[in-house]
Write an enzyme that holds these catalytic residues in place. Structure first.
Site, mmCIF file in Angstrom:
data_model
loop_
_atom_site.group_PDB
_atom_site.id
_atom_site.type_symbol
_atom_site.label_atom_id
_atom_site.label_comp_id
_atom_site.label_asym_id
_atom_site.label_seq_id
_atom_site.Cartn_x
_atom_site.Cartn_y
_atom_site.Cartn_z
ATOM 1 C CE1 TYR A 160 -0.054 0.584 14.866
ATOM 2 C CE2 TYR A 160 -0.753 1.203 17.084
ATOM 3 C CZ TYR A 160 -1.019 0.624 15.856
ATOM 4 O OH TYR A 160 -2.274 0.103 15.621
ATOM 5 C CB ALA A 161 2.257 6.805 19.314
ATOM 6 C CB ILE B 151 1.196 -4.840 19.930
ATOM 7 C CG1 ILE B 151 1.226 -4.379 18.467
ATOM 8 C CG2 ILE B 151 1.390 -3.664 20.878
ATOM 9 C CD1 ILE B 151 0.089 -3.446 18.101
ATOM 10 C CB SER C 13 -4.600 2.896 16.958
ATOM 11 O OG SER C 13 -4.259 2.307 18.193
ATOM 12 C CB VAL D 205 -0.993 0.032 1.182
ATOM 13 C CG1 VAL D 205 -2.000 -1.095 1.070
ATOM 14 C CG2 VAL D 205 -0.259 0.003 2.528
#
Length: 254
Positions: free
Chosen positions: A154-155, A195, A141, A64
């Site tokens: 990720y954050a 995770i 998220s 993607v």
């Protein structure tokens, strides 16, 4: 007549648990589904779960974060059905859990590529072909509205897509195209388990149990529960909702 009768939906990360659960629910409501994923083996299994390729189901293998791959799955969708009504940008990569000083730069880049560049490319290349009145859903998220130590990539990525969503929502509102983000909390699936296993090693505790104690509903969610929120956002049930972050976190962010 189903809630999604006649609508064409692209789902990236379509072979994962949330993507596939959403595909099943949207398909049950009579949508046509283009499953997009980077794992050919998982795509094949996901297609089997939907009854195989048909006049309402197709699949494309894609990275993607790659512009040409993104153009390819959009072109395949248009070639098969001639339209795009729903774009669910759900593909994601969690990276790893390390302090900022030790965080690998290549991992940071990979997380941003999948989680931010991916939805950007999907929206950029699909938007000219989306019918007025369509819906875009981007998976953020609970980590898009709060943050924990050792999760910088990720954050950052999940905060970023909320800003992206809000900007695009205002841009395409005159076409009555709605753009929203869904923000799941901990979900009972392999993505989350990976995770939590990393968190357990870093923190020296049972991260799964720790999270369950922090969630007011005292449990992880299920992919089907997230899929029900996706159906709401994809369908006319959410016709006056755009530019919003829809929490599906058991009350954890409250």
């Amino acid at each position: 007549m189903g809630k999604m009768d006649g609508r064409v939906c692209i789902i990236t990360g379509g072979a994962g648990s949330i993507g596939l659960a959403s595909a099943k629910l949207l398909h049950d409501e009579e949508a046509s589904i283009m499953l997009v994923d980077n794992d050919a083996t998982k795509i094949a299994k996901a297609l089997d779960a939907l009854g195989g390729e048909s006049d309402r189901v197709a699949a494309a293998q894609a990275d993607v974060s790659n512009e040409q791959d993104t153009q390819n799955y959009i072109d395949q969708t248009l070639e098969k059905w001639g339209r795009i009504d729903v774009l669910f940008c759900n593909a994601g990569f969690s990276g790893n859990n390390k302090p900022i000083a030790d965080f690998p730069i290549d991992t940071f880049d990979a997380v941003i590529a999948a989680n931010v560049r991916g939805p950007f490319l999907a929206c950029k290349l699909a938007m000219p072909h989306m019918g007025d009145g369509g819906s875009v859903i981007i998976t953020s998220s609970i980590m898009g509205v709060q943050a924990n130590p050792n999760t910088v990539a990720y954050a950052t990525s999940k905060h970023a897509v909320i800003g992206m969503m809000r900007s695009i929502a205002k841009e395409v509102a005159p076409r009555n195209i709605r753009v929203n983000a869904i923000a799941p909390g901990p979900i009972d699936n392999d993505f989350q388990l990976e995770i939590e296993n990393r968190m357990s090693k870093v923190l020296g505790i049972d991260a799964t149990e720790m999270l369950n104690q922090r969630i007011p509903l005292r449990r992880h969610g299920t992919p089907h529960e997230i899929a029900q929120s996706v159906l709401f956002l994809a369908s006319s049930m959410s016709s006056f909702s755009t530019g919003s972050v829809f929490m599906a976190d058991g009350g954890m962010a409250g």
